[in-house]
Design a protein around this motif. Structure first.
Motif, PDB file in Angstrom:
ATOM      1  N   VAL A 127       1.411   8.273  -5.895  1.00  0.00           N
ATOM      2  CA  VAL A 127       0.370   9.298  -6.006  1.00  0.00           C
ATOM      3  C   VAL A 127       0.768  10.558  -5.239  1.00  0.00           C
ATOM      4  CG1 VAL A 127      -2.063   9.842  -5.556  1.00  0.00           C
ATOM      5  CG2 VAL A 127      -1.405   7.518  -6.243  1.00  0.00           C
ATOM      6  N   VAL A 128       1.273  10.369  -4.022  1.00  0.00           N
ATOM      7  CA  VAL A 128       1.713  11.489  -3.181  1.00  0.00           C
ATOM      8  C   VAL A 128       3.201  11.314  -2.923  1.00  0.00           C
ATOM      9  CG1 VAL A 128       1.420  12.703  -0.996  1.00  0.00           C
ATOM     10  CG2 VAL A 128      -0.549  11.613  -2.085  1.00  0.00           C
ATOM     11  N   ASP A 129       4.002  12.113  -3.582  1.00  0.00           N
ATOM     12  CA  ASP A 129       5.459  12.018  -3.476  1.00  0.00           C
ATOM     13  C   ASP A 129       5.925  12.767  -2.233  1.00  0.00           C
ATOM     14  OD1 ASP A 129       8.156  11.763  -3.882  1.00  0.00           O
ATOM     15  OD2 ASP A 129       8.269  13.266  -5.470  1.00  0.00           O
ATOM     16  N   LEU A 146      11.251  -2.638  -3.527  1.00  0.00           N
ATOM     17  CA  LEU A 146      11.417  -3.780  -4.430  1.00  0.00           C
ATOM     18  C   LEU A 146      10.926  -3.486  -5.844  1.00  0.00           C
ATOM     19  CD1 LEU A 146      10.525  -6.992  -2.333  1.00  0.00           C
ATOM     20  CD2 LEU A 146      12.709  -6.396  -3.390  1.00  0.00           C
ATOM     21  N   SER A 147       9.815  -2.750  -5.946  1.00  0.00           N
ATOM     22  CA  SER A 147       9.242  -2.515  -7.275  1.00  0.00           C
ATOM     23  C   SER A 147       8.973  -1.051  -7.580  1.00  0.00           C
ATOM     24  CB  SER A 147       7.945  -3.318  -7.415  1.00  0.00           C
ATOM     25  OG  SER A 147       7.041  -2.983  -6.377  1.00  0.00           O
ATOM     26  N   LEU A 148       9.533  -0.154  -6.764  1.00  0.00           N
ATOM     27  CA  LEU A 148       9.366   1.278  -7.055  1.00  0.00           C
ATOM     28  C   LEU A 148      10.338   1.714  -8.144  1.00  0.00           C
ATOM     29  CD1 LEU A 148       8.945   3.430  -3.796  1.00  0.00           C
ATOM     30  CD2 LEU A 148       7.460   3.392  -5.787  1.00  0.00           C
ATOM     31  N   ALA A 165       0.825  -1.206   0.000  1.00  0.00           N
ATOM     32  CA  ALA A 165       0.000   0.000   0.000  1.00  0.00           C
ATOM     33  C   ALA A 165       0.859   1.256   0.000  1.00  0.00           C
ATOM     34  CB  ALA A 165      -0.922  -0.011   1.218  1.00  0.00           C
ATOM     35  N   MET A 166       1.920   1.248   0.772  1.00  0.00           N
ATOM     36  CA  MET A 166       2.799   2.413   0.850  1.00  0.00           C
ATOM     37  C   MET A 166       3.459   2.692  -0.484  1.00  0.00           C
ATOM     38  SD  MET A 166       4.603   1.860   4.578  1.00  0.00           S
ATOM     39  CE  MET A 166       3.749   2.304   6.100  1.00  0.00           C
ATOM     40  N   ARG A 167       3.893   1.649  -1.130  1.00  0.00           N
ATOM     41  CA  ARG A 167       4.552   1.784  -2.431  1.00  0.00           C
ATOM     42  C   ARG A 167       3.615   2.445  -3.443  1.00  0.00           C
ATOM     43  NH1 ARG A 167       3.577   0.320  -7.805  1.00  0.00           N
ATOM     44  NH2 ARG A 167       5.477  -0.305  -8.894  1.00  0.00           N
ATOM     45  N   ASN A 168       2.367   1.989  -3.498  1.00  0.00           N
ATOM     46  CA  ASN A 168       1.418   2.521  -4.471  1.00  0.00           C
ATOM     47  C   ASN A 168       0.970   3.935  -4.142  1.00  0.00           C
ATOM     48  OD1 ASN A 168       0.713   0.381  -6.596  1.00  0.00           O
ATOM     49  ND2 ASN A 168       0.636  -0.801  -4.710  1.00  0.00           N
TER      50      ASN A 168
END
Length: 381
Positions: free
Chosen positions: A311-313, A340-342, A304-307
């Protein structure tokens, strides 16, 4: 009164506000420093200091070290001359705090009381607030107000809860409290209150996502140093992000919401024990199934944090009941999972952990009246 007379009074009020707020910001200062930094005359500053001292808003306490001449007297505000009360209402209890003008908690308590939308319940809450104030011998005139944080989305006009499935408190109204208390009162969503506390604690914060890891999950979005409300007050309800359409049933009626994976209640349910017992066993580092449950929890949280970071940098803030349980190795594992996937690296310094635990919403709520007082000191004296 002549226009000139009104202008003179207004200028005096403005000068008094400036002097008070300068002392508030600097925490400790001297008369000469005020003169220099505010570029006011010595007599003007002296007059305002005398007025503020007579009103009990500031005090002179000791002396600074000498720099060669006469020692300068230390001037500071009286931080508990006004007090704000914050309430955090949950299903089975409510938290109550008193904070001073710097937002410091000077008293707190947890009251066991099952919520019900009845006159009896609201009377009991009001009585407990009165008892709390009396126990700590706070005179009524020192109380700025009572701010109540609750689980539920508050209507735009602040008059009541318009969505409250967790507590079934959709009929809760501000008047249920304000009619029973001799203080200004307000209602606020507990997640938004948590975000107010983070804004207070981090003056450099511009944009962020707040994860309120309470018994039920909550969240808030901060942009341009403001808590984003949205068109219908729904912004930041990250607990209902779906991460698995075939997942557990959420209280909202849908399946696989983040609430069912990352709330303290869900963690306790999966582990089959209380949160306190879970973390005691986790830190003993003996049971593999406990370690695995925690890893899975952190993976879902990281997802959730990654996604949301896309949206909010900005920083991600871990707040609420579970925040004090996080240790350095937990944060390192969480950070690794986020990255891992950012496509862009999320820096460790942007992962912030709150420090007030379960009292976070109550403290954040109480800050409203402190800020109102400090921002408009003259009209409220």
């Amino acid at each position: 009164m002549s226009e000139r007379g009104v202008t003179t009074i207004t200028l005096k009020q403005i000068n008094k506000e400036k002097v008070y707020q300068y002392i508030y910001r600097t925490k400790q200062t001297s008369k000469l420093q005020i003169v220099q930094d505010l570029k006011m005359g010595l007599s003007t500053v002296s007059q305002n200091l005398n007025v503020l001292e007579e009103e009990g808003l500031i005090q002179r306490d000791g002396y600074f070290e000498s720099t060669g001449g006469r020692k300068a007297q230390v001037i500071q505000i009286v931080s508990d001359v006004r007090i704000s009360i914050g309430i955090g209402i949950l299903k089975k209890m409510f938290h109550i705090v008193a904070i001073d003008l710097y937002g410091k908690v000077i008293a707190k308590d947890t009251i066991d009381l099952d919520y019900s939308d009845t006159e009896e319940y609201y009377e009991k809450v009001a009585n407990k607030i009165d008892e709390f104030i009396e126990e700590y011998k706070y005179q009524k005139e020192r109380i700025l107000g009572v701010s109540i944080a609750t689980q539920g989305i508050i209507s735009p006009d602040g008059s009541g809860v318009m969505y409250g499935t967790i507590m079934n408190n959709v009929k809760m109204r501000l008047s249920d409290f304000s009619s029973k208390l001799p203080y200004p009162c307000r209602l606020v969503h507990d997640s938004k209150a948590a975000a107010y506390l983070e804004l207070w604690n981090h003056s450099e914060l511009d944009s962020a996502v707040v994860f309120l890891l309470n018994r039920n999950l909550g969240g808030a979005i901060i942009t341009n140093r403001k808590v984003h409300e949205g068109s219908f007050m729904h912004s930041g309800v990250i607990e209902h992000i779906c991460i698995n359409s075939d997942g557990p049933l959420c209280y909202c009626g849908n399946r696989g919401c983040l609430e069912t994976y990352c709330s303290a209640n869900s963690l306790s349910e999966i582990a089959g024990m209380s949160i306190k017992e879970f973390f005691e066993k986790l830190r003993e580092n003996k049971e593999e199934n406990i370690k695995q449950i925690w890893k899975e929890y952190l993976k879902h949280l990281a997802f959730a944090m990654r996604n949301l970071n896309l949206v909010v940098d900005g920083p991600i803030i871990i707040s609420g009941y579970l925040a004090p349980y996080f240790m350095e190795n937990d944060l390192n594992y969480l950070l690794k999972q986020i990255n891992l996937s950012l496509p862009f690296e999320f820096p460790k310094e942007n992962l912030i952990v709150g420090t007030n635990g379960q009292y976070t919403p109550a403290i954040g709520a109480a800050l409203f009246y402190v800020k109102k007082f400090i921002d408009g000191i003259a009209p409220m004296i």
